[in-house]
Design a protein around this motif. Structure first.
Motif, PDB file in Angstrom:
ATOM      1  N   ALA A   6       5.195  -8.293  -3.113  1.00  0.00           N
ATOM      2  CA  ALA A   6       6.374  -7.775  -3.804  1.00  0.00           C
ATOM      3  C   ALA A   6       6.265  -6.252  -3.780  1.00  0.00           C
ATOM      4  N   MET A   7       6.881  -5.643  -2.779  1.00  0.00           N
ATOM      5  CA  MET A   7       6.812  -4.197  -2.602  1.00  0.00           C
ATOM      6  C   MET A   7       8.091  -3.544  -3.104  1.00  0.00           C
ATOM      7  N   HIS A   8       7.984  -2.286  -3.481  1.00  0.00           N
ATOM      8  CA  HIS A   8       9.145  -1.484  -3.860  1.00  0.00           C
ATOM      9  C   HIS A   8       9.432  -0.489  -2.750  1.00  0.00           C
ATOM     10  N   GLN A   9      10.701  -0.269  -2.501  1.00  0.00           N
ATOM     11  CA  GLN A   9      11.069   0.739  -1.524  1.00  0.00           C
ATOM     12  C   GLN A   9      10.675   2.122  -2.040  1.00  0.00           C
ATOM     13  N   THR A  10      10.304   2.984  -1.131  1.00  0.00           N
ATOM     14  CA  THR A  10       9.882   4.335  -1.476  1.00  0.00           C
ATOM     15  C   THR A  10      10.209   5.257  -0.319  1.00  0.00           C
ATOM     16  N   ARG A  11      10.292   6.539  -0.591  1.00  0.00           N
ATOM     17  CA  ARG A  11      10.518   7.515   0.464  1.00  0.00           C
ATOM     18  C   ARG A  11       9.228   7.916   1.162  1.00  0.00           C
ATOM     19  N   ASN A  12       8.128   7.305   0.785  1.00  0.00           N
ATOM     20  CA  ASN A  12       6.880   7.508   1.511  1.00  0.00           C
ATOM     21  C   ASN A  12       7.097   7.130   2.973  1.00  0.00           C
ATOM     22  N   THR A  13       6.690   7.999   3.889  1.00  0.00           N
ATOM     23  CA  THR A  13       7.015   7.800   5.302  1.00  0.00           C
ATOM     24  C   THR A  13       6.052   6.862   6.025  1.00  0.00           C
ATOM     25  N   LEU A  14       5.011   6.366   5.357  1.00  0.00           N
ATOM     26  CA  LEU A  14       4.180   5.335   5.978  1.00  0.00           C
ATOM     27  C   LEU A  14       5.011   4.070   6.143  1.00  0.00           C
ATOM     28  N   SER A  15       4.768   3.337   7.204  1.00  0.00           N
ATOM     29  CA  SER A  15       5.531   2.111   7.418  1.00  0.00           C
ATOM     30  C   SER A  15       5.217   1.087   6.339  1.00  0.00           C
ATOM     31  N   ALA A  16       6.140   0.158   6.132  1.00  0.00           N
ATOM     32  CA  ALA A  16       5.956  -0.871   5.114  1.00  0.00           C
ATOM     33  C   ALA A  16       4.717  -1.711   5.390  1.00  0.00           C
ATOM     34  N   ASN A  17       4.440  -1.995   6.657  1.00  0.00           N
ATOM     35  CA  ASN A  17       3.264  -2.798   6.993  1.00  0.00           C
ATOM     36  C   ASN A  17       1.970  -2.064   6.661  1.00  0.00           C
TER      37      ASN A  17
END
Length: 218
Positions: free
Chosen positions: A59-70
């Motif tokens: 259960a992840m939250h969207q973020t502006r962190n530029t690392l990929s979701a994986n």
């Protein structure tokens, strides 16, 4: 000349933003939680590539962190594994702090408490990094008991030297795991998480030195 019309519009925009924030996350649909299904290799499957990686739903939250979701999801998994061990380490150090006896009681009683405080700091660093990546910090005692990589601390121990031996073993094991996590995070492409594990492992080595210095000379 000051453009008061533009300044009033700026205040109106700011007020509007504050009102949206006060009404809750439904005003920011891009920040709503989402289920991200990723494949995470366990330590055993990394050692044996023939094994299929286990699949876990995050259960992840969207973020502006530029690392990929994986990358973020795998880093969160790595962080939570060490969060479990850090919570366990804190408990083991408090066990030593409470139960040590003998002629060096004052020195060891205080030292083990200081080491426990450092272990609590590791937990905070790991948990807050997991949250910063959009994941969940799994910091319950139940999760720690299930996923800690440390051996159980021996009960019925009072002698100071026996506690020094047990505590130094726990610190050494946690430090080794943290160093392995540095390489794992670097391979994922998450340099900041690798740096966090470097900070932790360096501090663990210092605590280990302090504890082992109370042992009998070899």
């Amino acid at each position: 000349m000051v453009d008061f019309t533009r300044r009033r519009q700026g205040r109106k925009t700011l007020t509007s933003g504050l009102e949206r924030a006060s009404r809750g996350p439904e005003c920011f649909p891009s920040l709503s939680p989402l289920a991200l299904r990723v494949q995470v290799r366990t330590a055993s499957s990394e050692a044996d590539p023939r094994r299929s990686p286990r699949t876990r739903t995050f259960a992840m939250h969207q973020t502006r962190n530029t690392l990929s979701a994986n990358i973020r999801a795998e880093s969160v998994d790595l962080l939570n594994k060490h969060l479990a061990s850090a919570i366990d380490l804190h408990g083991q150090l408090k066990q030593a702090h409470w139960n040590v006896r003998g002629p060096n009681f004052i020195a060891l009683h205080g030292l083990f408490d200081k080491c426990a405080a450092e272990a609590e700091t590791y937990s905070d660093l790991l948990a807050e990094r997991a949250r910063g990546l959009g994941g969940e910090a799994e910091g319950t005692v139940q999760r720690a008991a299930q996923f800690s990589g440390l051996l159980a601390y021996p009960l019925g121990v009072a002698d100071g030297q026996e506690h020094v031996f047990a505590v130094s073993g726990a610190l050494a094991a946690f430090g080794e795991s943290a160093r392995e996590a540095i390489d794992r995070a670097a391979r994922l492409g998450d340099a900041d998480t690798a740096d966090l594990f470097t900070e932790i492992s360096r501090n663990v080595d210092q605590q280990l030195w302090l504890v082992e210095s109370h042992g009998a000379p070899q």
